[in-house]
Design a protein around this motif. Structure first.
Motif, PDB file in Angstrom:
ATOM      1  N   PRO A 170       5.311  -9.126  -7.053  1.00 23.60           N
ATOM      2  CA  PRO A 170       4.351  -9.282  -7.763  1.00 23.60           C
ATOM      3  C   PRO A 170       4.054  -7.988  -8.716  1.00 23.60           C
ATOM      4  CG  PRO A 170       3.603  -9.658  -5.622  1.00 23.60           C
ATOM      5  CD  PRO A 170       4.982  -9.241  -5.651  1.00 23.60           C
ATOM      6  N   SER A 171       3.078  -8.088  -9.600  1.00 27.16           N
ATOM      7  CA  SER A 171       2.990  -6.886 -10.514  1.00 27.16           C
ATOM      8  C   SER A 171       2.336  -6.007  -9.614  1.00 27.16           C
ATOM      9  CB  SER A 171       1.798  -7.245 -11.655  1.00 27.16           C
ATOM     10  OG  SER A 171       0.540  -7.866 -10.965  1.00 27.16           O
ATOM     11  N   GLY A 172       2.162  -4.519 -10.256  1.00 22.44           N
ATOM     12  CA  GLY A 172       1.655  -3.341  -9.742  1.00 22.44           C
ATOM     13  C   GLY A 172       2.488  -2.586  -9.051  1.00 22.44           C
ATOM     14  N   VAL A 173       3.916  -2.669  -9.408  1.00 24.75           N
ATOM     15  CA  VAL A 173       4.848  -1.709  -8.800  1.00 24.75           C
ATOM     16  C   VAL A 173       4.645  -0.428  -9.429  1.00 24.75           C
ATOM     17  CG1 VAL A 173       6.873  -3.788  -8.751  1.00 24.75           C
ATOM     18  CG2 VAL A 173       6.445  -2.005 -10.899  1.00 24.75           C
ATOM     19  N   GLY A 174       5.055   0.543  -8.547  1.00 22.07           N
ATOM     20  CA  GLY A 174       4.410   1.919  -9.001  1.00 22.07           C
ATOM     21  C   GLY A 174       5.524   3.188  -8.379  1.00 22.07           C
ATOM     22  N   LEU A 175       5.181   4.253  -8.841  1.00 22.07           N
ATOM     23  CA  LEU A 175       6.240   5.515  -8.532  1.00 22.07           C
ATOM     24  C   LEU A 175       5.748   5.664  -7.140  1.00 22.07           C
ATOM     25  CD1 LEU A 175       7.932   7.514  -9.875  1.00 22.07           C
ATOM     26  CD2 LEU A 175       5.773   8.921 -10.063  1.00 22.07           C
ATOM     27  N   LEU A 176       7.158   5.993  -6.497  1.00 23.02           N
ATOM     28  CA  LEU A 176       7.118   6.597  -5.109  1.00 23.02           C
ATOM     29  C   LEU A 176       7.515   8.129  -5.259  1.00 23.02           C
ATOM     30  CD1 LEU A 176       9.015   4.056  -3.240  1.00 23.02           C
ATOM     31  CD2 LEU A 176       6.690   4.534  -3.123  1.00 23.02           C
ATOM     32  N   ALA A 177       7.119   9.034  -4.173  1.00 18.82           N
ATOM     33  CA  ALA A 177       7.238  10.409  -4.500  1.00 18.82           C
ATOM     34  C   ALA A 177       7.417  10.817  -2.840  1.00 18.82           C
ATOM     35  CB  ALA A 177       5.912  11.206  -4.834  1.00 18.82           C
ATOM     36  N   ALA A 178       8.190  12.066  -2.571  1.00 15.64           N
ATOM     37  CA  ALA A 178       8.469  12.383  -1.457  1.00 15.64           C
ATOM     38  C   ALA A 178       7.203  12.640  -0.675  1.00 15.64           C
ATOM     39  CB  ALA A 178       9.398  13.607  -1.571  1.00 15.64           C
ATOM     40  N   GLY A 179       7.132  12.314   0.575  1.00 19.08           N
ATOM     41  CA  GLY A 179       5.998  12.318   1.415  1.00 19.08           C
ATOM     42  C   GLY A 179       5.257  11.211   1.517  1.00 19.08           C
ATOM     43  N   HIS A 204       0.951  -1.297   0.021  1.00 17.14           N
ATOM     44  CA  HIS A 204       0.045  -0.060   0.099  1.00 17.14           C
ATOM     45  C   HIS A 204       0.826   1.233   0.007  1.00 17.14           C
ATOM     46  CE1 HIS A 204      -3.078  -2.915   1.481  1.00 17.14           C
ATOM     47  NE2 HIS A 204      -3.998  -2.151   1.135  1.00 17.14           N
ATOM     48  N   VAL A 205       0.502   2.145  -0.584  1.00 16.27           N
ATOM     49  CA  VAL A 205       1.111   3.508  -0.844  1.00 16.27           C
ATOM     50  C   VAL A 205       0.312   4.560  -0.353  1.00 16.27           C
ATOM     51  CG1 VAL A 205       2.403   5.219  -2.211  1.00 16.27           C
ATOM     52  CG2 VAL A 205       2.952   2.924  -2.382  1.00 16.27           C
ATOM     53  N   ASN A 206       0.446   5.415   0.801  1.00 14.53           N
ATOM     54  CA  ASN A 206      -0.465   5.981   1.330  1.00 14.53           C
ATOM     55  C   ASN A 206      -2.056   5.637   1.417  1.00 14.53           C
ATOM     56  OD1 ASN A 206       1.534   8.030   1.229  1.00 14.53           O
ATOM     57  ND2 ASN A 206       0.927   8.718  -0.711  1.00 14.53           N
ATOM     58  N   GLY A 207      -1.897   4.365   2.026  1.00 12.05           N
ATOM     59  CA  GLY A 207      -3.407   3.724   2.174  1.00 12.05           C
ATOM     60  C   GLY A 207      -3.948   3.054   0.934  1.00 12.05           C
ATOM     61  N   GLN A 208      -3.419   3.337  -0.443  1.00  9.23           N
ATOM     62  CA  GLN A 208      -4.071   2.749  -1.511  1.00  9.23           C
ATOM     63  C   GLN A 208      -3.284   1.350  -1.985  1.00  9.23           C
ATOM     64  OE1 GLN A 208      -3.041   5.038  -5.095  1.00  9.23           O
ATOM     65  NE2 GLN A 208      -4.446   4.045  -6.401  1.00  9.23           N
ATOM     66  N   LEU A 209      -4.012   0.475  -2.356  1.00  8.49           N
ATOM     67  CA  LEU A 209      -3.609  -0.837  -2.694  1.00  8.49           C
ATOM     68  C   LEU A 209      -2.672  -0.509  -3.932  1.00  8.49           C
ATOM     69  CD1 LEU A 209      -3.101  -3.954  -1.970  1.00  8.49           C
ATOM     70  CD2 LEU A 209      -5.203  -4.234  -3.137  1.00  8.49           C
ATOM     71  N   ARG A 210      -1.487  -1.152  -4.113  1.00 14.31           N
ATOM     72  CA  ARG A 210      -0.556  -1.045  -5.198  1.00 14.31           C
ATOM     73  C   ARG A 210      -0.449  -2.657  -5.655  1.00 14.31           C
ATOM     74  NH1 ARG A 210       2.706   3.330  -5.986  1.00 14.31           N
ATOM     75  NH2 ARG A 210       1.380   5.482  -5.675  1.00 14.31           N
TER      76      ARG A 210
END
Length: 262
Positions: free
Chosen positions: A225-234, A183-189
């Motif tokens: 698994p699939s679903g890798v995604g971008l990370l941003a500051a914060g 999860h990133v910021n509570g969103q399932l990735r």
């Protein structure tokens, strides 16, 4: 048993411990040799969790989930695709992932990590479980733009802070069907089961041990698994392995960001 490394205050030396519900007990000696457990008399909330081990080497497996290979238009390898990360990339629960100045696309990769407990060389898949101390959660943070431009992966995978581990080592986990989520910021990735691995843990351990000697304290990351995604500051990233726990890390800009070139 759940094994941790921790400090009771910022100036204290790291100590081995074990977790029972919300309490911590000291471990005398090392979990990689003879040790004894003391009573769990400290609140877990009162200690600082460190990376659950300082690995000797970190061996990683690429494209071990078919859906992840497909999202990058890559073929599933006929044999395990191996690369490594330096031990200097390791951070623990709550430590910040730092976005380096050389990259403009850093991504998360949630993974199950295997902690080697005994020296292993030329072992069979059937023998593999006897050489494993336990399992922990890992985030194989990757500078995707550098991975694509370099053609080999050392730089993209090797930045400081690019290997969060934790929160502990679980010694009684069955790796055959564990839910891996990010999860990133509570969103399932990301979400998949370890049963979807192309090469399961016993086969990976046998394969790697036919190439190099695995020592106690080495670490094997088993693919994402699939679903890798971008990370941003914060951002806040949470990697969860079913039955093991949640590894949480904030994301920050490296203080040197903007002062270096690629």
């Amino acid at each position: 048993m759940r094994i941790i490394r921790f400090r009771e205050h910022p100036e204290a030396w790291p100590a081995w411990g074990w977790v029972s519900e919300d309490r911590v007990g000291l471990i005398g000696g090392s979990p990689f040799s003879d040790f004894r457990r003391e009573s769990a008399d400290r609140p877990l909330s009162a200690v600082q969790l460190l990376p659950p081990l300082v690995p000797g080497k970190i061996i990683c497996v690429g494209r071990n989930y078919a859906a992840h290979a497909a999202e990058h238009d890559a073929e599933v390898p006929a044999l395990p695709l191996l690369f490594s990360k330096p031990p200097s990339a390791v951070i623990g629960p709550g430590d910040a992932i730092l976005l380096p100045p050389q990259s403009r696309r850093v991504e998360h990769e949630a993974e199950l990590a295997v902690v080697i407990g005994q020296r292993a060389r030329w072992i069979s898949p059937e023998e593999a479980s006897g050489y494993i101390l336990g399992y922990t959660a890992a985030n194989d943070v990757t500078a995707r733009d550098l991975q694509n431009s370099d053609g080999q992966w050392t730089r993209a995978k090797g930045f400081d802070t690019f290997c969060p581990l934790g929160p502990w080592i679980d010694t009684h986990l069955d790796p055959s069907d564990l839910l891996v989520t990010c999860h990133v910021n509570g969103q399932l990735r990301q979400m998949a089961s370890t049963r979807d691995m192309v090469f399961p843990v016993p086969q990976l351990l046998a394969y790697v041990s036919s190439i190099m000697t695995l020592e106690p304290g080495d670490l094997l990351l088993t693919g994402t698994p699939s679903g890798v995604g971008l990370l941003a500051a914060g951002d806040e990233v949470q990697v969860e392995i079913g039955g093991l726990g949640i590894l949480t890390n904030p994301v920050r800009n490296d203080p040197h960001r903007g002062s270096a070139t690629s």
